[in-house]
Design a protein around this motif. Structure first.
Motif, short mmCIF file in Angstrom:
data_model
loop_
_atom_site.label_atom_id
_atom_site.label_comp_id
_atom_site.label_asym_id
_atom_site.label_seq_id
_atom_site.Cartn_x
_atom_site.Cartn_y
_atom_site.Cartn_z
N ASP A 87 -7.32 -26.60 10.23
CA ASP A 87 -8.45 -27.09 9.43
C ASP A 87 -8.53 -26.22 8.18
N VAL A 88 -7.59 -26.45 7.27
CA VAL A 88 -7.39 -25.55 6.14
C VAL A 88 -8.65 -25.39 5.30
N LEU A 89 -9.35 -26.48 5.05
CA LEU A 89 -10.52 -26.45 4.16
C LEU A 89 -11.83 -26.27 4.92
N ARG A 90 -11.77 -26.10 6.24
CA ARG A 90 -12.97 -25.90 7.06
C ARG A 90 -13.99 -27.02 6.85
N ASP A 91 -13.46 -28.26 6.81
CA ASP A 91 -14.35 -29.40 6.60
C ASP A 91 -14.23 -30.46 7.70
N THR A 131 -9.62 -32.35 7.31
CA THR A 131 -8.98 -33.27 6.36
C THR A 131 -7.60 -32.78 5.93
N VAL A 132 -7.35 -31.48 6.10
CA VAL A 132 -6.03 -30.92 5.76
C VAL A 132 -5.58 -30.00 6.89
N SER A 133 -4.37 -30.24 7.40
CA SER A 133 -3.81 -29.38 8.44
C SER A 133 -2.32 -29.19 8.17
N TYR A 134 -1.78 -28.12 8.76
CA TYR A 134 -0.39 -27.76 8.47
C TYR A 134 0.34 -27.33 9.74
N ASP A 135 1.55 -27.84 9.91
CA ASP A 135 2.41 -27.46 11.03
C ASP A 135 3.58 -26.64 10.47
N PRO A 136 3.58 -25.33 10.68
CA PRO A 136 4.63 -24.49 10.10
C PRO A 136 6.01 -24.75 10.69
N GLN A 137 6.08 -25.28 11.90
CA GLN A 137 7.38 -25.54 12.51
C GLN A 137 8.12 -26.67 11.81
#
Length: 249
Positions: free
Chosen positions: A49-53, A56-62
């Motif tokens: 939850d990149v924007l703490r909202d 709306t935005v998430s990231y999978d580093p793998q």
């Protein structure tokens, strides 16, 4: 005196134990990734939850997948001289942007380069069942690119996209080193517009069955007509996709 020394030693030992226990409880430090979204750096702590909202935005580093799900981004991050809504600052960091639902990136900046999505080094791939509208405006009339891979290609696999840029030297997709890197559309739909030209790379639709390209000399898309690949860098508006079948009464 000896007794007092033993007491001091015991106290020091106890304090050291508390400090070590605190360090253990704190756990390992968060890992930071070379990706910024709306001015926020993506880390192992916020990646879901990149924007703490609400996510709306998430990231999978793998997989290197950045998922946008109803995201609306209007703040950027300054990487060198480029101000971008999404900035990938690692030199060898390809990224896949997966769109769910409707999403938008709108950047207005007076920095040297205003960009919606910027990558220092690595391909930018778009996919998903959703849509993404990207607008980059340079209010100082300098340089603007909606999607800007400095060293890398752009690939569109699925989804619906609109990339527009205005203000100064502007491109919908501003691929540098166009002899080495490319724009490939394998699926979905894509609209590009720019005051200078729509794209700095010839759209490749060889693997996209049924797709066609239409183009206009006008950035607003008026007088849309046939596309000539030899004139690609003169068109200010380009549409790529499978045309809808005609409707009959």
């Amino acid at each position: 005196m000896k007794r007092r020394g033993l007491v001091v030693l015991a106290l020091l030992t106890a304090m050291l134990s508390v400090l070590l226990a605190g360090t253990a409880l704190a756990g390992p430090a968060a890992e930071s990734y070379e990706i910024y979204v709306s001015g926020v750096q993506v880390t192992s702590e916020n990646r879901n939850d990149v924007l703490r909202d609400g996510g709306t935005v998430s990231y999978d580093p793998q997989s290197g997948r950045l998922t946008l799900s109803g995201a609306n981004i209007s703040t950027g991050y300054l990487s060198g001289n480029t101000y971008a809504g999404i900035a990938v600052t690692g030199f060898d960091t390809p990224i896949t942007i997966c769109c769910e639902g409707g999403n938008s990136i709108s950047i207005n900046s007076s920095e040297l380069v205003a960009a919606g999505i910027y990558s220092l080094g690595g391909n930018i791939t778009f996919e998903g069942s959703g849509s993404l509208s990207v607008s980059a405006v340079n209010s100082a009339g300098r340089l603007s690119r909606a999607v800007y891979p400095l060293v890398g290609s752009v690939i569109v696999n699925s989804g619906s996209y609109s990339f527009s840029a205005s203000g100064g030297e502007s491109y919908g997709i501003g691929i540098d080193n166009t002899g080495t890197y490319s724009l490939t559309v394998n699926g979905g739909s894509l609209i590009l517009s720019g005051d200078t030209c729509a794209t700095r790379a010839v759209p490749d639709i060889a693997a996209y069955s049924g797709a066609e390209i239409k183009a206009s000399w006008n950035a607003d898309g008026s007088n849309l007509g046939e596309y000539n690949s030899g004139m690609y860098n003169y068109y200010k508006y380009i549409v790529v996709g499978v045309p809808e079948p005609p409707e009959y009464d």
